[in-house]
Design an enzyme around this catalytic site. Structure first.
Site, PDB file in Angstrom:
ATOM      1  N   SER A 152       0.848  -1.189   0.000  1.00  0.00           N
ATOM      2  CA  SER A 152       0.000   0.000   0.000  1.00  0.00           C
ATOM      3  C   SER A 152       0.879   1.233   0.000  1.00  0.00           C
ATOM      4  CB  SER A 152      -0.891   0.001   1.242  1.00  0.00           C
ATOM      5  OG  SER A 152      -1.490   1.262   1.441  1.00  0.00           O
ATOM      6  N   TYR A 165      -2.115  -0.665   9.957  1.00  0.00           N
ATOM      7  CA  TYR A 165      -2.090  -1.249   8.622  1.00  0.00           C
ATOM      8  C   TYR A 165      -0.839  -0.800   7.863  1.00  0.00           C
ATOM      9  CZ  TYR A 165      -3.652  -1.947   3.734  1.00  0.00           C
ATOM     10  OH  TYR A 165      -3.752  -2.297   2.419  1.00  0.00           O
ATOM     11  N   LYS A 169       2.287  -2.985   6.268  1.00  0.00           N
ATOM     12  CA  LYS A 169       2.647  -2.943   4.848  1.00  0.00           C
ATOM     13  C   LYS A 169       4.096  -2.513   4.657  1.00  0.00           C
ATOM     14  CE  LYS A 169      -1.232  -4.363   3.160  1.00  0.00           C
ATOM     15  NZ  LYS A 169      -1.322  -5.682   2.502  1.00  0.00           N
TER      16      LYS A 169
END
Length: 242
Positions: A152, A165, A169
């Site tokens: 991401s 998150y 990533k």
């Protein structure tokens, strides 16, 4: 890879691709694309019935082999059992796509619980690490292969709205480099490649917070700008063992 004369794109005939989170969304489209280009596909998600339904569609639409497996990729025991089942049933994996992920909403950084943080890290980083190392080791003992981690833009341009998150990533980028370096030090003649691919937002679709919007959109729509971000946004490190 050879060129497929019918659609003038790459041909994956004879390859077997495993996609986690493969029964819906982006994973589903990856599965379809692999099959359209000649690969047999292994569809993995928590819900076996969804995987089985897609596998049936793939077989009917493309004539390719398609297998369905259930697995919670945040659970190492389930991952280990998945790998054993896949290799017992099918014999090999040529392409692994660690696509499954999650990013739950939260009101503020201080409201994030330990349980939420651990769950995000388990699905987005800990599980892909275990799956990549188990399958990567088998790839190196066999004919090689490719491991793709779906990353991401949050890995390099994080905000407070998806920080756990983004942390995970960023770890995937590091994992890709580490796996490639581990492959370089190994003795087998085959090669295992590890890649991290960022998912960049499109203008008007789930726009990021205003503080980061202009930077992210420039990265996603400007070719020149993207080149300047490439070392951060996209890892493609390959070490071939001679």
């Amino acid at each position: 890879m050879t060129r497929n004369q019918s659609n003038n794109e790459f041909d994956l005939s004879g390859k077997i691709a495993l996609v986690t989170g493969g029964s819906r969304g982006m994973g589903r489209e990856m599965v379809r694309a692999f099959a359209r280009h000649g690969a047999d596909v292994i569809i993995v998600s928590r819900k076996l019935e969804n995987c089985a339904a897609l596998a049936a569609e793939i077989r009917a639409e493309t004539g390719r082999n398609a297998w369905a497996y259930d697995c919670h990729v945040g659970d190492w025991k389930q991952i280990e059992a998945l790998v054993e089942r896949v290799y017992a049933d099918i014999g090999r994996v040529d392409i692994l796509v660690n696509n499954a992920g999650m990013s739950p909403l939260y009101e503020s950084l201080e409201s994030i619980t330990e349980a939420m943080y651990d769950k995000v890290m388990a699905v987005n980083l800990k599980g892909p690490f275990r799956l990549a190392t188990l399958i990567g080791a088998r790839m190196k003992r066999g004919d090689g292969g490719s491991i793709i981690h779906v990353s991401s833009c949050g890995a390099v341009m994080p905000s407070e709205h998806e920080l756990p998150y983004s942390n995970a990533k960023a770890g995937l980028h590091n994992l890709s480099v580490g796996l490639s370096r581990a492959d370089r030090r190994c003795a087998p003649t085959s090669s295992c490649r590890a890649h991290s691919l960022p998912i960049l937002p499109k203008p008007g679709i789930c726009p990021p917070p205003k503080r980061t919007q202009s930077k992210i959109l420039r990265c996603s729509v400007s070719r020149n700008r993207m080149k300047s971000w490439a070392p951060l946004c996209y890892w493609q490190v390959t070490h071939r063992v001679t």
